[in-house]
Structure formats: structure tokens, C-alpha cells
Design a protein around this motif. Structure first.
Motif, PDB file in Angstrom:
ATOM      1  N   HIS A 137     -33.009 -19.629 -53.209  1.00 27.53           N
ATOM      2  CA  HIS A 137     -31.700 -20.219 -53.502  1.00 27.53           C
ATOM      3  C   HIS A 137     -31.724 -21.744 -53.447  1.00 27.53           C
ATOM      4  N   SER A 191     -24.131 -17.653 -45.712  1.00 28.24           N
ATOM      5  CA  SER A 191     -23.042 -17.005 -46.449  1.00 28.24           C
ATOM      6  C   SER A 191     -22.110 -18.045 -47.061  1.00 28.24           C
ATOM      7  N   GLY A 218     -21.801 -18.623 -50.973  1.00 27.37           N
ATOM      8  CA  GLY A 218     -20.500 -18.161 -51.455  1.00 27.37           C
ATOM      9  C   GLY A 218     -20.364 -16.650 -51.477  1.00 27.37           C
ATOM     10  N   ARG A 219     -21.171 -15.980 -50.695  1.00 29.93           N
ATOM     11  CA  ARG A 219     -21.115 -14.517 -50.593  1.00 29.93           C
ATOM     12  C   ARG A 219     -21.710 -14.108 -49.247  1.00 29.93           C
ATOM     13  N   PRO A 220     -21.345 -12.928 -48.762  1.00 30.26           N
ATOM     14  CA  PRO A 220     -21.902 -12.488 -47.476  1.00 30.26           C
ATOM     15  C   PRO A 220     -23.417 -12.294 -47.564  1.00 30.26           C
TER      16      PRO A 220
END
Length: 124
Positions: free
Chosen positions: A14, A59, A63-65
């Protein structure tokens, strides 16, 4: 089984630098701890509170768990990958593994015996 902490892999996937993670966690975790955890060689132990903080920051950054399990890789031991002559995985117990190798039909024989025992019990 071998369990490794792969924060480095997730961060690479990422494009998150150790510096950015350190900035996001500033004041929450020791700087040296953060950098040690982000190295490719990983760490041998991890504090659950530290793991929780890292998961929360990741997270937010993604922008997501993020599931904590995604930060770990589990590699089974070699004896659990091979199969005995009876078709089951090796247990690591020498005596049990020898019986399973010496009698490849043992599990089928036990299944037939159990089925016969159940049938007899229901007719009584």
C-alpha cells in the motif's frame, strides 16, 4: 508451525513508509519499536496493545478496516504437510504415525467397525 509478523509486506503493498507510520503513531508507540516492527525481518514478539494501535492507524490510512490476521503469515511444520499411508497428515507422534503408515487401511477398518457398532446398538 511458524508465525511471522509481516507488517512490512502490507506496508509495501500500500506504499506506506515506516516514516509515515511513525508520524501517525507519534506519542502512541516508541519510535524504535515502530521501526523495528516495520523491518522486513519482523519481530519475535508483539504486544497486543501495540498491535491494536497499528491496526487502527492502518485502517485509518487505508480507509477500510484492517484485520490483524492480515499482518501475520503462518507456515505449518513439514510433518503436517506430508500424509501418512492412511491418507492423514502426520501428527508428530512417532508411534501414531508409524501405525498410520504400517496399516494404510486402519481408518477404513475403524469406520466400518463404528458403523457396525452403531447398527447393532440401534437394533437392540
Amino acid at each position: 508451525m511458524t508465525v511471522t509478523f509481516d507488517l512490512h509486506r502490507l506496508m509495501q503493498a500500500h506504499d506506506i513508509s515506516a516514516y509515515r507510520l511513525e508520524r501517525e503513531l507519534e506519542g502512541q508507540l516508541n519510535r524504535n519499536t515502530i521501526y523495528a516492527m516495520t523491518r522486513q525481518s519482523g519481530v519475535k514478539r508483539i504486544d497486543l496493545e501495540s498491535l491494536s494501535k497499528i491496526v487502527n492507524v492502518l485502517s485509518a490510512l487505508l480507509g477500510r478496516p484492517v484485520q490483524a490476521a492480515k499482518l501475520f503469515t503462518v507456515t505449518p511444520e513439514a510433518h503436517t504437510l506430508r500424509r501418512t499411508a492412511a491418507g492423514t497428515h502426520y501428527t508428530g507422534d512417532r508411534e501414531t504415525d508409524e501405525v498410520l503408515d504400517d496399516h494404510p487401511d486402519i481408518l477404513e477398518r475403524l469406520a466400518r467397525r463404528n458403523a457396525t457398532s452403531r447398527a447393532t446398538a440401534t437394533h437392540e
